[in-house]
Design an enzyme around this catalytic site. Sequence first.
Site, PDB file in Angstrom:
ATOM      1  N   ILE A   1     -36.762 -29.404  20.526  1.00  0.00           N
ATOM      2  CA  ILE A   1     -37.475 -28.691  21.186  1.00  0.00           C
ATOM      3  C   ILE A   1     -38.436 -28.957  20.550  1.00  0.00           C
ATOM      4  O   ILE A   1     -39.380 -28.783  19.455  1.00  0.00           O
ATOM      5  CB  ILE A   1     -37.081 -27.186  20.953  1.00  0.00           C
ATOM      6  CG1 ILE A   1     -35.673 -26.450  21.260  1.00  0.00           C
ATOM      7  CG2 ILE A   1     -38.189 -26.479  21.238  1.00  0.00           C
ATOM      8  CD1 ILE A   1     -35.571 -25.896  20.222  1.00  0.00           C
ATOM      9  N   GLY A   2     -39.895 -28.738  21.392  1.00  0.00           N
ATOM     10  CA  GLY A   2     -41.461 -29.533  20.936  1.00  0.00           C
ATOM     11  C   GLY A   2     -42.478 -28.264  21.248  1.00  0.00           C
ATOM     12  O   GLY A   2     -43.353 -28.132  22.236  1.00  0.00           O
TER      13      GLY A   2
ATOM     14  N   SER B   1     -43.528 -26.357  17.965  1.00  0.00           N
ATOM     15  CA  SER B   1     -44.329 -25.460  16.787  1.00  0.00           C
ATOM     16  C   SER B   1     -44.810 -26.587  16.354  1.00  0.00           C
ATOM     17  O   SER B   1     -44.525 -27.512  16.811  1.00  0.00           O
ATOM     18  CB  SER B   1     -43.156 -25.370  15.672  1.00  0.00           C
ATOM     19  OG  SER B   1     -41.965 -23.767  15.682  1.00  0.00           O
TER      20      SER B   1
ATOM     21  N   GLU C   1     -33.050 -18.957  24.041  1.00  0.00           N
ATOM     22  CA  GLU C   1     -32.453 -19.390  22.408  1.00  0.00           C
ATOM     23  C   GLU C   1     -32.517 -18.526  21.759  1.00  0.00           C
ATOM     24  O   GLU C   1     -31.315 -18.374  20.177  1.00  0.00           O
ATOM     25  CB  GLU C   1     -33.623 -19.783  22.073  1.00  0.00           C
ATOM     26  CG  GLU C   1     -33.195 -20.772  20.579  1.00  0.00           C
ATOM     27  CD  GLU C   1     -35.092 -21.566  19.686  1.00  0.00           C
ATOM     28  OE1 GLU C   1     -35.770 -21.403  20.679  1.00  0.00           O
ATOM     29  OE2 GLU C   1     -34.810 -21.817  18.789  1.00  0.00           O
TER      30      GLU C   1
END
Lengths: 384, 270
Positions: free
Chosen positions: A130-131, A133, A251
């Site tokens: 997951i890109g 933060s 999520e």
Amino acid sequence: MSVLAFPAPVSRPQDEALRSEVRAFLSQALAGRTSLEKAESWNGFDRDFSRALGAKGWLGMTWPRAYGGHERTAFERYVVVEETLAAGAPVAAHWIADRQSGPTLLRYGSEAQKRAILPRIAAGECTFCIGMSEPDAGSDLAATRTRAERQADGSWRVNGTKLWTTYAHEADFMILFCRTSGTPADRHRGTSQLLVDMRATPGLTVRPIADLMGQHHFNEVHFEDAVIPADALLGTEGAGWAQVMGELAFERSGPERFLSSIQLLIELIAALRGSESDAAQAAVGRLFAHLVTLRHMSRGVAALLERGEDAAVHAAIVKDLGASFEQDLPDIARSLVDAEPDLASTDAFAAVLAYTTMAAPAFSLRGGTREILRGIIARQLGLR
Amino acid sequence: MDDLSAVVFDTAERLLGALHHGAGRWEDMTSAGQGRGWATIEEAGLPLALTAEEHGGLGLPLADGLELVQIAGRSPVPWPVVETMLANRFAAEDGRTLHEGPVTALGLLTADQRAFAALARAKQMAGALDAILSMTVAHVQERSQFGRPLAGFQAVQHQLAVLGGEVAAGRAAADHAIARIAEGATGDAATLPIGVARVRVGEAASRAAAIAHQLHGAIGYTREHRLHRYTTALWAWRDQFGTQTYWSRAVGRLVLARDAGDLWPMVTAA
């Protein structure tokens, strides 16, 4: 205040038949695993296990058959997810893809993207990270600074850094949230999502970050003039914010939000079993009450999703309560059983207690910090 | 929900809401006022809401009868509405005549009756919790401090979010148990979900009362403010028909009697 009413879950015979099937499969597939390995379920990375799950038809369960899915209900998927987590199965090789990247691709991906990738996810052969933060943004996703600039040939040149990227070092793809126009001062405007091939992107480097146990799950992902092809745009340029908010709802909605510590509860019960102590009985009764209630609420979220309703606030409530429950467990366990926590111990309780104690601080950080969730709940109550 | 239930819910909401707001200081109520209030409750049929039709009751489906109990929990009144509903249900079950007038003490109950009364209290608590949340949200929106509404302070927002989560959980736990009982669960299969409901809603009551008082400030601690009706009722209800400790131990004993590997199957069956 109807937002606080969780719909009753629907229990159908086919769900319970599937549950028995999944339990039988898991008791065989996980027979050789120690309690400590089961406690590490979230972080357990095992491509063989993920492939076996895919072969059973238990990944991409709700997706259309045309994309390798199985067109089953949200409840059937829920059964598989909760059973695998409750059994302490290693899920890290498939579940970011199954839970959120796949659904995002299904909703926003181009036909070519969907045909190329979704069947591989459903087969348990494709891992995502997951890109979202970034180093200076933290929970403030709108402050994202990673920038993708459109080149003359239509490709994207990307510069920036993503942080806390779980299993980036193993992943095949990342869905990158980045800025395609304007500046961080524009907040959510001008943001987009790109589908990044982690194996074949020049200018992309992955550096490990050790967690407080010394384990390597997190990474820093650097983009330095990384070149990403034109057809990597996911959905609509500039609509990244809306897309990413939808992704976060996936999520936050599942049973993973209250089952992270269940192995410790199992070991606690094993250690206390047959106890006549008032304190032990009362504590176990209380924990069981929390667990059953959280599960009821979480299945209510699944019911909302199945009806196509917005479940963002319900999911935030389950995640907030679930993280508190999971984080309370280690301290309750150590107050009831006199055992020195030790990761290397041959005593299952001592080892799992040590692991869960050290893992627990992350429970209210990952997937949205507690404070962000409470802000979402407060807004729904009309306070913001 | 059937049509009759909808009518009864609507009547109860209006009637109990009006009695709740009009009752003033409960201890100042005259006996004539007491009598008039009870008469309107009886006219609406509320004391018979949990009694089967063949015994002269309203014959509401179980879940609807208990929904009515939740409505009663939203508007506490100085008459024992829920106690009388329960007394009439149990009298009919035992083949006794139904009660004339309000019933304050339920006397000796069988184990099943006590568990059912405990479940009703859980639902009644869910109603009171809902009302506490509404009044606390309204208070922080109306009341200003340091030049802005309390609702604008992040610390206040987060406390309200916790309160909201507790209210949601207490209600979900009660609804879960009702669904199990409506499916016909008895014995341990009933004790477990009812115990779960009482433990969870009891904990929610403790936390919610504390947060509501904190956010209301000193005004909520005065006798004149109606917050006390909800909080003192919740504090009493969480320990009636089995205390918080009784129910948590009852659940814990059942869990600890089984192999640890049975935990998850017990959770999914509870």
